[in-house]
Design a protein around this motif. Structure first.
Motif, PDB file in Angstrom:
ATOM      1  N   UNK A  36       0.781  -1.223   0.000  1.00  0.00           N
ATOM      2  CA  UNK A  36       0.000   0.000   0.000  1.00  0.00           C
ATOM      3  C   UNK A  36       0.816   1.278   0.000  1.00  0.00           C
ATOM      4  N   UNK A  37       2.108   1.163   0.222  1.00  0.00           N
ATOM      5  CA  UNK A  37       2.969   2.350   0.219  1.00  0.00           C
ATOM      6  C   UNK A  37       3.062   2.897  -1.208  1.00  0.00           C
ATOM      7  N   UNK A  38       3.055   4.202  -1.357  1.00  0.00           N
ATOM      8  CA  UNK A  38       3.170   4.812  -2.683  1.00  0.00           C
ATOM      9  C   UNK A  38       4.475   5.593  -2.796  1.00  0.00           C
ATOM     10  N   UNK A  39       5.020   5.591  -3.992  1.00  0.00           N
ATOM     11  CA  UNK A  39       6.242   6.354  -4.249  1.00  0.00           C
ATOM     12  C   UNK A  39       6.280   6.743  -5.719  1.00  0.00           C
ATOM     13  N   UNK A  40       7.130   7.690  -6.045  1.00  0.00           N
ATOM     14  CA  UNK A  40       7.281   8.154  -7.414  1.00  0.00           C
ATOM     15  C   UNK A  40       8.337   7.305  -8.122  1.00  0.00           C
ATOM     16  N   UNK A  41       7.928   6.670  -9.210  1.00  0.00           N
ATOM     17  CA  UNK A  41       8.844   5.831  -9.979  1.00  0.00           C
ATOM     18  C   UNK A  41       9.184   6.512 -11.295  1.00  0.00           C
ATOM     19  N   UNK A  42      10.347   6.185 -11.819  1.00  0.00           N
ATOM     20  CA  UNK A  42      10.786   6.722 -13.101  1.00  0.00           C
ATOM     21  C   UNK A  42      10.751   5.619 -14.154  1.00  0.00           C
ATOM     22  N   UNK A  43      10.315   5.956 -15.348  1.00  0.00           N
ATOM     23  CA  UNK A  43      10.329   5.018 -16.465  1.00  0.00           C
ATOM     24  C   UNK A  43      11.694   5.083 -17.132  1.00  0.00           C
ATOM     25  N   UNK A  44      12.373   3.939 -17.187  1.00  0.00           N
ATOM     26  CA  UNK A  44      13.711   3.862 -17.782  1.00  0.00           C
ATOM     27  C   UNK A  44      14.687   4.839 -17.130  1.00  0.00           C
ATOM     28  N   UNK A  45      14.462   5.085 -15.830  1.00  0.00           N
ATOM     29  CA  UNK A  45      15.326   5.982 -15.059  1.00  0.00           C
ATOM     30  C   UNK A  45      15.399   7.374 -15.668  1.00  0.00           C
ATOM     31  N   UNK A  46      14.310   7.775 -16.307  1.00  0.00           N
ATOM     32  CA  UNK A  46      14.217   9.108 -16.900  1.00  0.00           C
ATOM     33  C   UNK A  46      13.465  10.012 -15.931  1.00  0.00           C
ATOM     34  N   UNK A  47      14.120  11.031 -15.367  1.00  0.00           N
ATOM     35  CA  UNK A  47      13.452  11.899 -14.382  1.00  0.00           C
ATOM     36  C   UNK A  47      12.272  12.673 -14.952  1.00  0.00           C
ATOM     37  N   UNK A  48      12.179  12.757 -16.275  1.00  0.00           N
ATOM     38  CA  UNK A  48      11.052  13.453 -16.889  1.00  0.00           C
ATOM     39  C   UNK A  48       9.852  12.530 -17.101  1.00  0.00           C
ATOM     40  N   UNK A  49      10.029  11.241 -16.826  1.00  0.00           N
ATOM     41  CA  UNK A  49       8.938  10.278 -16.973  1.00  0.00           C
ATOM     42  C   UNK A  49       8.679   9.626 -15.616  1.00  0.00           C
ATOM     43  N   UNK A  50       7.896  10.278 -14.802  1.00  0.00           N
ATOM     44  CA  UNK A  50       7.599   9.766 -13.464  1.00  0.00           C
ATOM     45  C   UNK A  50       6.099   9.537 -13.310  1.00  0.00           C
ATOM     46  N   UNK A  51       5.758   8.589 -12.456  1.00  0.00           N
ATOM     47  CA  UNK A  51       4.357   8.338 -12.128  1.00  0.00           C
ATOM     48  C   UNK A  51       4.298   7.694 -10.748  1.00  0.00           C
ATOM     49  N   UNK A  52       3.130   7.754 -10.140  1.00  0.00           N
ATOM     50  CA  UNK A  52       2.957   7.244  -8.786  1.00  0.00           C
ATOM     51  C   UNK A  52       2.664   5.749  -8.815  1.00  0.00           C
ATOM     52  N   UNK A  53       3.375   5.012  -7.976  1.00  0.00           N
ATOM     53  CA  UNK A  53       3.240   3.559  -7.911  1.00  0.00           C
ATOM     54  C   UNK A  53       2.805   3.158  -6.508  1.00  0.00           C
TER      55      UNK A  53
END
Length: 257
Positions: A36-53
């Motif tokens: 249930x914990x949420x954090x901001x993840x990066x797609x392909x370690x790209x800081x401009x492509x983040x979303x909440x997981x």
């Protein structure tokens, strides 16, 4: 209109029978986290492509890789492919024409086409997801393995020419058999894992031989299997295929995500 909306509308037009299933992406846990914990993840370690997981119900340990749905409002260019089903059938390998690069790669060297699919999906040379540091050179690693095996096989063939066919030393045949077995097992395992991860990412259920469909397809029809994976992840309707690029697509084409 955003890239995500464009893809959604394209999928609705091309695949009207497919329900809206989110695209799944592999996320690496930055730490040991509870459910249930949420954090901001990066797609392909790209800081401009983040979303909440949100961490799944089982919790995760640091470094674990798990699948998370990509939000519908994730706004970044990506390849168009349906979720919930395959784009086409296993034996539709001529659907793009007999001269299409993906078909010839599948027939002449399926390992190279597999490497291109792996690169698109950010998988390593074993077909397993991982951080960018372990997947960025997948294509080069697979090409090196293929070339090394070809050199190994040719060297043994040349060595056997020094003997009459009936007097070729047994160790040459043994080395040839060992090399072929190792290479074949690696190809089978890697293709099986690649197909498994493509299905997981696009939420495609097994239809036949449930529980071992990936293995059966990879074993009995590897060329057709890798060609289907390439078509599903390649968006060849929009981008021209290429034989000699790391993704099998023109340079500058968007990623799967």
């Amino acid at each position: 209109m955003s890239p995500t909306e464009n893809i959604s509308k394209a999928n609705e037009a091309l695949y009207p029978d497919v329900a809206a299933v989110p695209l799944m992406v592999h996320v690496v846990a930055p730490a040991t986290l509870p459910a249930g914990y949420t954090f901001e993840a990066q797609v392909n370690e790209d800081p401009e492509k983040t979303f909440t997981v949100e961490v799944p119900s089982t919790g995760v340990n640091e470094g674990d890789s798990f699948l998370a749905p990509l939000p519908e409002n994730f706004d970044a260019p990506r390849l168009n492919a349906p979720t919930g089903r395959w784009k086409d059938g296993l034996f539709n390998f001529c659907s793009l024409g007999f001269c299409h690069p993906h078909l010839w790669c599948a027939m002449c060297c399926p390992q190279i086409l597999m490497a291109q699919v792996m690169t698109r999906m950010n998988l390593n040379w074993l077909g397993i997801p991982g951080p960018v540091t372990s997947t960025k050179n997948t294509f080069k690693v697979v090409v090196a393995l293929v070339v090394a095996y070809m050199i190994y096989s040719q060297a043994l063939s040349y060595a056997s020419l020094a003997y009459d066919p009936e007097y070729v030393p047994g160790y040459i045949a043994a080395l040839r058999a060992i090399g072929a077995t190792v290479f074949s097992v690696w190809t089978l395992y890697s293709l099986c894992k690649t197909r498994e991860n493509v299905r997981a990412m696009y939420s495609i259920n097994e239809e036949n031989c449930v529980g071992c469909e990936d293995l059966c397809c990879s074993f009995w029809c590897s060329c057709c299997t890798v060609a289907q994976l390439a078509r599903h992840t390649g968006d060849y309707e929009m981008y021209q295929g290429a034989c000699c690029t790391e993704t099998g697509l023109p340079e500058g084409s968007p990623h799967v995500v």
